[in-house]
Design a protein around this motif. Structure first.
Motif, PDB file in Angstrom:
ATOM      1  N   THR A 309       0.813  -1.216   0.000  1.00  0.00           N
ATOM      2  CA  THR A 309       0.000   0.000   0.000  1.00  0.00           C
ATOM      3  C   THR A 309       0.845   1.264   0.000  1.00  0.00           C
ATOM      4  O   THR A 309       0.351   2.340   0.248  1.00  0.00           O
ATOM      5  N   TRP A 380      -5.046  -4.426  -0.432  1.00  0.00           N
ATOM      6  CA  TRP A 380      -5.337  -2.990  -0.313  1.00  0.00           C
ATOM      7  C   TRP A 380      -6.479  -2.751   0.663  1.00  0.00           C
ATOM      8  O   TRP A 380      -6.550  -1.709   1.292  1.00  0.00           O
ATOM      9  N   ASP A 384      -3.268  -3.522   7.369  1.00  0.00           N
ATOM     10  CA  ASP A 384      -3.386  -2.746   8.607  1.00  0.00           C
ATOM     11  C   ASP A 384      -4.748  -2.849   9.293  1.00  0.00           C
ATOM     12  O   ASP A 384      -5.146  -1.955  10.038  1.00  0.00           O
ATOM     13  N   ARG A 452      -9.351  -1.335  12.448  1.00  0.00           N
ATOM     14  CA  ARG A 452      -7.930  -1.195  12.182  1.00  0.00           C
ATOM     15  C   ARG A 452      -7.125  -1.821  13.306  1.00  0.00           C
ATOM     16  O   ARG A 452      -7.598  -1.893  14.440  1.00  0.00           O
TER      17      ARG A 452
ATOM     18  N   TRP B 109      -7.920   5.560   3.412  1.00  0.00           N
ATOM     19  CA  TRP B 109      -8.734   4.352   3.182  1.00  0.00           C
ATOM     20  C   TRP B 109     -10.217   4.680   3.278  1.00  0.00           C
ATOM     21  O   TRP B 109     -10.687   5.137   4.318  1.00  0.00           O
ATOM     22  N   LYS B 116      -6.655   0.814   0.275  1.00  0.00           N
ATOM     23  CA  LYS B 116      -5.950   1.911   0.923  1.00  0.00           C
ATOM     24  C   LYS B 116      -4.633   2.203   0.226  1.00  0.00           C
ATOM     25  O   LYS B 116      -4.068   1.354  -0.465  1.00  0.00           O
ATOM     26  N   ASP B 118      -0.892   4.558   1.004  1.00  0.00           N
ATOM     27  CA  ASP B 118      -0.185   5.286   2.064  1.00  0.00           C
ATOM     28  C   ASP B 118       0.157   6.710   1.652  1.00  0.00           C
ATOM     29  O   ASP B 118       0.418   6.984   0.482  1.00  0.00           O
ATOM     30  N   LEU B 140     -11.023   6.247   6.783  1.00  0.00           N
ATOM     31  CA  LEU B 140     -10.169   6.042   7.945  1.00  0.00           C
ATOM     32  C   LEU B 140      -8.728   6.288   7.573  1.00  0.00           C
ATOM     33  O   LEU B 140      -8.333   6.106   6.429  1.00  0.00           O
ATOM     34  N   SER B 141      -7.951   6.688   8.562  1.00  0.00           N
ATOM     35  CA  SER B 141      -6.510   6.670   8.384  1.00  0.00           C
ATOM     36  C   SER B 141      -6.038   5.319   8.886  1.00  0.00           C
ATOM     37  O   SER B 141      -6.378   4.904   9.974  1.00  0.00           O
ATOM     38  N   ALA B 142      -5.278   4.597   8.055  1.00  0.00           N
ATOM     39  CA  ALA B 142      -5.002   3.195   8.385  1.00  0.00           C
ATOM     40  C   ALA B 142      -3.522   2.905   8.528  1.00  0.00           C
ATOM     41  O   ALA B 142      -3.056   1.859   8.122  1.00  0.00           O
ATOM     42  N   GLU B 143      -2.772   3.850   9.058  1.00  0.00           N
ATOM     43  CA  GLU B 143      -1.394   3.513   9.403  1.00  0.00           C
ATOM     44  C   GLU B 143      -1.158   4.123  10.767  1.00  0.00           C
ATOM     45  O   GLU B 143      -1.370   5.322  10.948  1.00  0.00           O
ATOM     46  N   PHE B 144      -0.711   3.309  11.705  1.00  0.00           N
ATOM     47  CA  PHE B 144      -0.564   3.752  13.085  1.00  0.00           C
ATOM     48  C   PHE B 144       0.264   5.030  13.159  1.00  0.00           C
ATOM     49  O   PHE B 144       1.327   5.119  12.562  1.00  0.00           O
ATOM     50  N   TYR B 149      -4.516   8.127  17.129  1.00  0.00           N
ATOM     51  CA  TYR B 149      -4.683   7.406  15.863  1.00  0.00           C
ATOM     52  C   TYR B 149      -6.119   6.967  15.661  1.00  0.00           C
ATOM     53  O   TYR B 149      -6.654   7.045  14.550  1.00  0.00           O
TER      54      TYR B 149
END
Lengths: 696, 173
Positions: A309, A380, A384, A452, B109, B116, B118, B140-144, B149
């Protein structure tokens, strides 16, 4: 000489010191293997307790159990402890305990290095534990992506504990890998050619070589990130010419092989235990070894599938997606070889076999979800989310923990010399199996619903409440099951019912000795002519104790063994080992001072620590020096061999070669990093005319 | 699973070992996975190909910049419009989202519209999304990205043609 007299003489030569002192001065692989395993399981308990805290937090929506600052430390430490302080050391401990016994020799190649590795592991792990107790543990997720982990967004000391503590622990992995490689190649029973080697040794050899090539990129990444944090060199800061993607490449260049570094030793345990449980021999020995080698090579080619991703070009994605699906083929070969072994033999449902069935069931599901996420469009969506967390737990718990439990119950009678008395294990297995599947099937589901990973809490209207509660209840059942296994093991060690020798009727050499094993393993070394020497000759243990093998006559107070030619297994050298010493613990303590000074930024003690390590290393080699030449020595059965110190290709030479391999990978990764920044980084300082226009 | 349970029930096999190697390892271990995986891979790649952003006349271009506090959205068709936490798009038209970040790595995402992608410092990643019907879609935001978060969420509002024209003119209802 009678067997008992020989036992007494050998014990006097090989035994560790008595009492508490022996812990600090022992260099014996049986002692150190047990110490490794006990420490690793100690960390397993801590990591498991952290997992319980995570599930307690997620059991209900808008939980106020732990705030996000604490929660971030909890899940970061759970991943870090399980990966670096439990899984890898468990492999090292098992290999260190088992290899010399299964290969028919008396110790590993470099006994003091074993001890040095253990103490580096213990001290490094202690550093991380102290950070956790003080509430300043790393909190950026176990893969520490910059710029989140850089000094701008993580100014505290938390991240430094991870970078420096883990690098310290990695020393023990590199040390153990060099040790295991040389031991397998050179330290075997005479006559054990490569194709007669027990399959566990093949797996351990491949794993050790993977550690030597897989860990250096991570060590390099940690060093660069720490240098960036401490001194401001911008390796990962894009506005100063670095690139945060470089970390992801270096991390997963380690991180993906790591999965197979964990799976392969577990596969070695399965390939050893399964045929014995089925009263037969392994099906397709050559095919399994070839599949394991193929897996090792392929695993280095698919680290990018953790980065689907990040917006890498579509051609690259297609290629790596193909590689990720291809890796399922050698895994499939091994799985079907094991199922075929069960068809060939007559399986018996004993306790290790239960855990092996648990492995099959869990790992196959983990493999199938793995194929799902290798398909890019699916990834995708799933990337996460809790789906990935569930997938990786199926792979690691199924592919590592179940086989390790099988191995634990299989070799426990060997470690203690006792028989199981309480029947707690079967019930514990049922709880573990049910608890695990309830927890993580639910987690797959909630992941597909969009939860998530790593969120500290969620809202009731998200609709995940029931599933999360089910998952949390399952996890507590799982924890109770694991607690019962540990109690079962402790009870086993405390009950005084002596077991008989070779309780499983196995054919490999580790059972051709009294249990618990004597410090010297074999009173005399066997001549091997097949893969299962003990199956050919059930009285082998007695004959070896009578001294009917090599080196049956203790002399000069020497700890003696012999090495063999790598391919053919013909004996070629005579070896004298170093005796008990406190040098390893001292040297790892001084190494710890080096890392601690960097961590606390006491830079003036750094050169002192370096000088200390150099001095101790000099002393280390000095002790083994001789002032006289040794003549070729008779080693029994009419064979005379030169001493290793008198030859050019001594074990030390081989050890150096493999350490240099690890160094070469380290500097190779550095070159990769330079080339990556030069060609790919968006903000690399452009020198006019020095770059082709297409790269600008 | 059936293959696993059967050996417990049956008598010892009478086949010789070479035949077993052929059946288990070459047949089931090599050929079977290769065929299945090749088919799956081809399918996955063709789907992936369809999701790629391609040039077209009615493609709408927007920019999404991730921040530790929220997502900031800019619009090519309306340069003076900026929205925080809400992305306005026309329904039924392909939209290319240029994803960037102002601080750490995030991931953009919208589960119901696309996969999603990055947001990486110093880079622009383009994601093609398309909403079939007007309405609100959760993003959503999907990276820690550290503490906070879980609160890093946004909304995608798809308008019908008239609503989209209104939005571009700056009349938010």
């Amino acid at each position: 000489m009678r067997a008992l007299e020989r036992h007494r003489k050998l014990t006097a030569i090989w035994a560790s010191e008595s009492g508490l002192k022996s812990w600090f001065s022992t260099v014996n692989h049986t002692d150190l293997g047990r110490m490794f395993l006990v420490t690793a399981f100690f960390f397993f308990i801590i990591g498991g307790l952290l997992a319980m805290l995570i599930r307690a937090q997620l059991a209900t929506p808008q939980s106020a159990f732990a705030g996000p600052e604490i929660y971030n430390q909890i899940f970061t430490m759970h991943g870090t402890i399980m990966m670096f302080l439990f899984a890898i050391p468990t492999f090292e401990g098992l290999a260190i305990y088992l290899l010399p016994k299964i290969l028919g020799t008396r110790d590993l190649a470099f006994p003091r290095l074993t001890a040095y590795g253990f103490w580096c592991y213990a001290f490094g792990g202690a550093m991380l534990l102290i950070a956790m107790v003080l509430g300043i543990a790393p909190d950026g997720g176990w893969f520490m992506y910059p710029p989140l982990s850089s000094s701008i967004y993580s100014p505290g000391i938390n991240t430094d504990f991870w970078l420096i503590g883990i690098t310290f622990v990695e020393i023990s992995a590199i040390a153990a890998a060099v040790e295991i490689t040389v031991s397998i190649l050179k330290y075997r029973a005479p006559g054990m050619s490569l194709d007669k080697m027990p399959i566990f040794a093949w797996y351990a050899l491949i794993t050790a070589l993977m550690i030597l090539t897989g860990f250096p990129p991570l060590i390099l990444g940690s060093v660069l990130l720490e240098v960036e944090r401490a001194f401001g060199f911008p390796f990962f800061q894009v506005d100063l010419g670095g690139d945060s993607l470089l970390w992801q490449h270096l991390f997963w260049l380690f991180g993906h092989p790591e999965v197979y570094i964990l799976f392969l030793p577990a596969a070695g345990v399965i390939s050893t235990v399964l045929p014995v449980m089925c009263r037969t021999t392994i099906l397709g020995y050559g095919w399994i070894v070839a599949a394991a080698v193929a897996l090792a090579f392929l695993s280095f080619g698919l680290w990018v599938h953790h980065m689907f991703t990040t917006g890498i070009p579509h051609m690259g994605l297609a290629f790596l997606s193909a590689a990720s699906t291809l890796v399922a083929v050698p895994t499939g070969v091994q799985i079907f070889a094991w199922i075929g072994t069960m068809w060939k033999g007559r399986p018996e449902l004993r306790l290790p076999m239960l855990h092996l069935l648990g492995f099959f069931f869990t790992f196959v599901i983990g493999g199938l979800t793995g194929v799902m996420v290798a398909v890019v469009p699916f990834d995708w969506q799933a990337h996460d989310t809790a789906f990935i967390t569930a997938h990786l737990h199926y792979v690691l718990f199924g592919g590592f923990v179940f086989p390790i439990f099988a191995g634990l119950y299989y070799w426990l009678p060997h470690v203690t010399g006792r028989r199981r008395f309480f029947r707690l294990g079967e019930l514990a297995f049922a709880l573990v199996f049910i608890g695990f599947h309830v927890t993580f099937l639910a987690m797959h589901w909630v992941g597909l619903l969009g939860q998530r990973r790593r969120i500290p809490t969620y809202a009731p209207e998200d609709g995940w409440t029931t599933i999360n509660l089910i998952s949390s209840v399952g996890s507590f059942v799982l924890a109770i099951g694991i607690g019962m296994i540990l109690i079962d093991v402790v009870l086993h060690a405390l009950t005084a019912t002596r077991g008989r020798r070779n309780p499983w009727g196995a054919g490999t050499l580790e059972w051709a000795m009294t249990t618990p094993p004597p410090a010297y393993n074999f009173a005399s070394l066997p001549q091997v002519s097949s893969r299962e020497p003990l199956a050919d000759d059930p009285d082998l243990a007695v004959r070896l104790a009578k001294g009917e093998g090599y080196l049956g006559k203790p002399r000069n107070g020497w700890r003696e063994t012999l090495t063999v030619d790598i391919a053919s297994g013909k004996p070629d050298m005579h070896v004298i080992y170093p005796a008990n010493t406190r040098l390893p613990i001292l040297m790892s303590a001084v190494t710890g001072v080096f890392f601690l000074s960097l961590l606390l930024k006491f830079y003036w003690t750094v050169p002192l620590a370096v000088a200390g390590v150099v001095f101790l290393a000099w002393k280390w080699v000095w002790i083994l020096g001789r002032r006289d030449d040794l003549e070729a020595l008779p080693v029994g059965l009419g064979v005379t061999l030169p001493n290793a110190a008198m030859t050019g290709r001594s074990p030390g030479w081989w050890g150096t070669v493999f350490l240099l391999t690890a160094n070469a990978t380290f500097f190779g990764s550095l070159l990769f990093g330079f080339a990556f920044l030069w060609t790919v980084a968006p903000g690399w300082p452009r020198r006019s005319g020095s770059l082709p226009r297409s790269l600008n | 699973m059936v293959l696993l349970m059967l050996p417990f029930r049956r008598a010892k096999s009478k086949h010789d070992e070479r035949r077993q190697v052929r059946v288990w390892i070459i047949g089931l271990g090599l050929v079977f996975p290769i065929v299945v995986l090749a088919a799956l891979l081809a399918y996955g790649l063709s789907i992936g190909e369809r999701l790629l952003p391609r040039a077209g006349d009615d493609v709408v271009h927007v920019g999404a910049q991730g921040r530790l506090s929220n997502w900031t959205i800019t619009y090519e068709n309306a340069p003076d419009q900026t929205t925080e936490g809400t992305l306005h798009i026309p329904a039924g038209r392909p939209v290319d989202v240029a994803i960037t970040t102002a601080d750490v790595i995030h991931s953009f995402w919208v589960p119901r519209l696309a996969g999603k992608l990055d947001a990486i410092p110093g880079r622009v990643n383009v994601l093609r999304i398309e909403a079939d019907a007007p309405g609100d879609y959760a993003g959503l935001s999907a990276e820690f990205s550290g503490t906070g978060y879980d609160r890093l969420i946004f909304t995608v509002t798809a308008h019908d043609a008239a609503g989209w024209d209104n939005f571009l003119r700056g009349d938010l209802e």
